[in-house]
Motif scaffolding. Structure first.
Motif, short mmCIF file in Angstrom:
data_model
loop_
_atom_site.label_atom_id
_atom_site.label_comp_id
_atom_site.label_asym_id
_atom_site.label_seq_id
_atom_site.Cartn_x
_atom_site.Cartn_y
_atom_site.Cartn_z
N ARG A 141 72.94 -40.33 0.13
CA ARG A 141 73.24 -40.77 1.49
C ARG A 141 72.29 -41.86 1.95
O ARG A 141 72.68 -42.79 2.65
CB ARG A 141 73.22 -39.59 2.45
CG ARG A 141 74.46 -38.73 2.31
CD ARG A 141 74.40 -37.64 3.32
NE ARG A 141 73.29 -36.76 2.95
CZ ARG A 141 73.37 -35.46 2.88
NH1 ARG A 141 74.47 -34.86 3.20
NH2 ARG A 141 72.35 -34.74 2.51
N PHE A 142 71.03 -41.79 1.53
CA PHE A 142 70.07 -42.83 1.87
C PHE A 142 70.51 -44.17 1.30
O PHE A 142 70.51 -45.18 2.00
CB PHE A 142 68.68 -42.45 1.33
CG PHE A 142 67.68 -43.57 1.41
CD1 PHE A 142 67.09 -43.89 2.62
CD2 PHE A 142 67.34 -44.31 0.29
CE1 PHE A 142 66.17 -44.92 2.70
CE2 PHE A 142 66.44 -45.34 0.36
CZ PHE A 142 65.84 -45.64 1.57
N TRP A 143 70.92 -44.20 0.03
CA TRP A 143 71.34 -45.46 -0.59
C TRP A 143 72.64 -45.97 -0.01
O TRP A 143 72.87 -47.18 0.05
CB TRP A 143 71.42 -45.32 -2.10
CG TRP A 143 70.07 -45.30 -2.71
CD1 TRP A 143 69.44 -44.24 -3.29
CD2 TRP A 143 69.14 -46.39 -2.77
NE1 TRP A 143 68.18 -44.59 -3.70
CE2 TRP A 143 67.97 -45.91 -3.39
CE3 TRP A 143 69.17 -47.71 -2.33
CZ2 TRP A 143 66.87 -46.72 -3.60
CZ3 TRP A 143 68.06 -48.51 -2.55
CH2 TRP A 143 66.93 -48.01 -3.18
N VAL A 144 73.51 -45.08 0.42
CA VAL A 144 74.74 -45.52 1.07
C VAL A 144 74.41 -46.22 2.38
O VAL A 144 74.94 -47.29 2.67
CB VAL A 144 75.71 -44.33 1.29
CG1 VAL A 144 76.81 -44.70 2.26
CG2 VAL A 144 76.31 -43.91 -0.04
N TYR A 145 73.51 -45.63 3.16
CA TYR A 145 73.15 -46.24 4.44
C TYR A 145 72.34 -47.53 4.27
O TYR A 145 72.49 -48.47 5.03
CB TYR A 145 72.36 -45.27 5.32
CG TYR A 145 73.20 -44.17 5.88
CD1 TYR A 145 74.32 -44.44 6.66
CD2 TYR A 145 72.90 -42.84 5.63
CE1 TYR A 145 75.10 -43.44 7.18
CE2 TYR A 145 73.67 -41.82 6.15
CZ TYR A 145 74.78 -42.13 6.91
OH TYR A 145 75.55 -41.13 7.43
N VAL A 146 71.47 -47.57 3.27
CA VAL A 146 70.61 -48.73 3.07
C VAL A 146 71.33 -49.86 2.33
O VAL A 146 71.11 -51.03 2.63
CB VAL A 146 69.34 -48.31 2.30
CG1 VAL A 146 68.54 -49.50 1.84
CG2 VAL A 146 68.48 -47.42 3.17
N LEU A 147 72.21 -49.53 1.41
CA LEU A 147 72.83 -50.55 0.56
C LEU A 147 74.30 -50.80 0.88
O LEU A 147 74.70 -51.94 1.12
CB LEU A 147 72.66 -50.15 -0.91
CG LEU A 147 73.09 -51.16 -1.95
CD1 LEU A 147 72.20 -52.38 -1.88
CD2 LEU A 147 73.01 -50.54 -3.33
N ALA A 148 75.10 -49.76 0.89
CA ALA A 148 76.56 -49.94 1.00
C ALA A 148 76.98 -50.43 2.38
O ALA A 148 77.75 -51.38 2.49
CB ALA A 148 77.27 -48.63 0.66
N TYR A 149 76.51 -49.80 3.43
CA TYR A 149 76.91 -50.22 4.78
C TYR A 149 76.50 -51.65 5.11
O TYR A 149 77.31 -52.42 5.62
CB TYR A 149 76.40 -49.24 5.83
CG TYR A 149 77.15 -47.94 5.89
CD1 TYR A 149 78.54 -47.91 5.88
CD2 TYR A 149 76.48 -46.73 5.96
CE1 TYR A 149 79.24 -46.72 5.93
CE2 TYR A 149 77.17 -45.53 6.01
CZ TYR A 149 78.55 -45.53 6.00
OH TYR A 149 79.23 -44.36 6.06
#
Length: 90
Positions: free
Chosen positions: A50-58
Motif C-alpha cells: 500500500r505504501f508503494w501504491v500511494y507513493v508510486l502508482a497514484y
C-alpha cells in the motif's frame, strides 16, 4: 523534444502504474491470499504494498494520465487561438 518523448511514453507508464492495482486471490478456501497478478511474491494486503501504491502508482497516474494530457490540450488550444488571432490582424 522532451515533451514529445513524454507523450510517447505516457501510455506505457500509465499501463504499468495501473498494473500495480491488479490483485488476485490465490489459494484454496481455507488459506487465501491477495497477490499481485504480475508478481505473486507481493502480497496486496501488506502495508508495504500500500505504501508503494500511494507513493508510486497514484502520482504516476495523476501526472501521466491526467495532468500531462490536460496540460498539452490547454497548450494546443492556446496555440490555436494565438494563430487564429494573428490571422485576423493581417
Amino acid at each position: 523534444m522532451f515533451a514529445i518523448i513524454l507523450i510517447f511514453f505516457c501510455k506505457d507508464i500509465t499501463e504499468n502504474a495501473l498494473s500495480l492495482f491488479q490483485c488476485v486471490n490465490v489459494g484454496d478456501s481455507e488459506f487465501q491470499e491477495n497477490r499481485l497478478i504480475h508478481e505473486y511474491g507481493i502480497d496486496c494486503s501488506n502495508s508495504e504494498y500500500r505504501f508503494w501504491v500511494y507513493v508510486l502508482a497514484y502520482p504516476l497516474l495523476f501526472f501521466f494520465s491526467f495532468s500531462l494530457p490536460i496540460f498539452y490540450l490547454g497548450y494546443l488550444i492556446k496555440l490555436f487561438w494565438q494563430k487564429k488571432d494573428s490571422k485576423i490582424k493581417y
